[in-house]
Motif scaffolding. Structure first.
Motif, PDB file in Angstrom:
ATOM      1  N   ASN A 138       0.915  -1.385  -0.300  1.00 58.48           N
ATOM      2  CA  ASN A 138       0.192   0.354   0.256  1.00 58.48           C
ATOM      3  C   ASN A 138       0.861   1.651  -0.278  1.00 58.48           C
ATOM      4  N   PHE A 139       2.400   0.799   0.287  1.00 58.42           N
ATOM      5  CA  PHE A 139       3.385   2.139  -0.077  1.00 58.42           C
ATOM      6  C   PHE A 139       3.976   2.500  -1.492  1.00 58.42           C
ATOM      7  N   ARG A 140       3.973   4.099  -2.294  1.00 57.73           N
ATOM      8  CA  ARG A 140       4.695   4.845  -2.672  1.00 57.73           C
ATOM      9  C   ARG A 140       5.749   4.944  -2.186  1.00 57.73           C
ATOM     10  N   THR A 141       7.143   4.531  -2.043  1.00 53.35           N
ATOM     11  CA  THR A 141       8.025   4.833  -2.055  1.00 53.35           C
ATOM     12  C   THR A 141       9.168   5.131  -2.753  1.00 53.35           C
ATOM     13  N   VAL A 142       9.735   6.486  -2.494  1.00 53.13           N
ATOM     14  CA  VAL A 142      10.741   7.437  -3.256  1.00 53.13           C
ATOM     15  C   VAL A 142      12.052   7.534  -2.589  1.00 53.13           C
ATOM     16  N   PRO A 143      13.493   6.311  -3.028  1.00 57.77           N
ATOM     17  CA  PRO A 143      14.559   6.943  -2.580  1.00 57.77           C
ATOM     18  C   PRO A 143      15.041   8.076  -2.862  1.00 57.77           C
ATOM     19  N   LEU A 144      15.491   8.486  -1.993  1.00 58.39           N
ATOM     20  CA  LEU A 144      16.712   9.455  -1.476  1.00 58.39           C
ATOM     21  C   LEU A 144      17.739   9.815  -1.564  1.00 58.39           C
ATOM     22  N   PRO A 145      18.184  11.027  -2.349  1.00 57.66           N
ATOM     23  CA  PRO A 145      20.111  11.171  -1.710  1.00 57.66           C
ATOM     24  C   PRO A 145      20.058  10.984  -0.224  1.00 57.66           C
ATOM     25  N   GLY A 146      21.454  10.381  -0.079  1.00 56.67           N
ATOM     26  CA  GLY A 146      21.974  10.375   1.488  1.00 56.67           C
ATOM     27  C   GLY A 146      21.097   8.506   1.574  1.00 56.67           C
TER      28      GLY A 146
END
Length: 256
Positions: A138-146
């Motif tokens: 049920n998640f939408r994930t966005v990888p971030l810098p760091g």
């Protein structure tokens, strides 16, 4: 002026000052949780202001327990006088950490909230009882810098997981404007226990698909919170503000 008159005047001034102090209300500080922002408290803010309470609604960064707790603590340092600290959902962890570190917090209100003890994390508390739909599909994930990752609820799952009880139009707006939470917030462990001597209230949502009702009840009871039940999904501040208002007023009345 005679000495007697001076004494009488001083006594009257003291009485007026004492009455004013008695009438002074604590500042209510509202801390939102994941997938929300400070506007989720709009109804409570209106109610509290109409009843003469100073109010501060904090836009929490949602960057993890250590960062968010430090941020909220810094905000509270700018508030004069006693504070009633209110946390929704994930922010239950944050307000517990803050209350353990500052004597300004005189009462705590947990709203459909996590209330961990030292060494416990959000993910483990949520998973301790069945029923949560805060699951990866049920998640939408966005990888971030760091290296961290931002977590959103999928728009078509928002109403089921978080906003059940809101109108369809409100769910549509909230699903688009939701604030992401760092994935680390689910695994960060509390470093302190909620302060034992601080009076606590807990508003428990009985139709919650994010933090199971059983988990809320278990955690509230073990810290000795006064419990108010409300028929609501997880977004209690928006769905059932009257229950939150009652808990806040009760907590404020405990502050002397």
């Amino acid at each position: 002026m005679t000495n007697a008159s001076a004494v009488t005047t001083q006594a009257n001034d003291h009485a007026v000052a004492s009455q004013a102090a008695h009438r002074a209300k604590p500042t209510v500080v509202l801390v939102h949780g994941a997938f929300a922002d400070s506007s989720s408290w709009n109804s409570e803010i209106g109610y509290l202001r109409r009843h003469g309470y100073p109010v501060l609604a904090i836009d929490t960064p949602l960057r993890g327990l250590a960062f968010d707790s430090a941020y909220v603590e810094a905000q509270i340092k700018t508030v004069k006088g006693p504070v009633v600290l209110v946390g929704h959902s994930y922010a239950g962890e944050v307000v517990s950490q803050v209350a353990a570190k500052t004597s300004k917090v005189k009462a705590l209100v947990y709203v459909a909230a996590l209330i961990p003890k030292a060494g416990e994390a959000a993910g483990s508390l949520i998973g301790q009882f069945p029923g949560s739909q805060l699951v990866s599909e049920n998640f939408r994930t966005v990888p971030l810098p760091g290296g961290d990752t931002d977590v959103y609820l999928k728009a078509d799952k928002f109403g089921t997981v978080y906003g059940n009880g809101l109108s369809k139009s409100a769910i549509q707006v909230a699903s688009v404007t939701q604030e992401p939470v760092a994935l680390s917030a689910f695994t960060d462990k509390a470093t302190v226990n909620p302060p034992a001597k601080t009076p606590k209230w807990a508003v428990i949502s009985t139709e919650d698909h994010a933090v199971p009702t059983a988990a809320q009840k278990f955690e509230a009871k073990r810290v000795g919170a006064h419990i108010i039940y409300t028929r609501s999904g997880h977004d209690v501040p928006s769905i059932s503000p009257g229950a939150v208002d009652r808990a806040i007023v009760a907590a404020a009345n405990s502050v002397h």
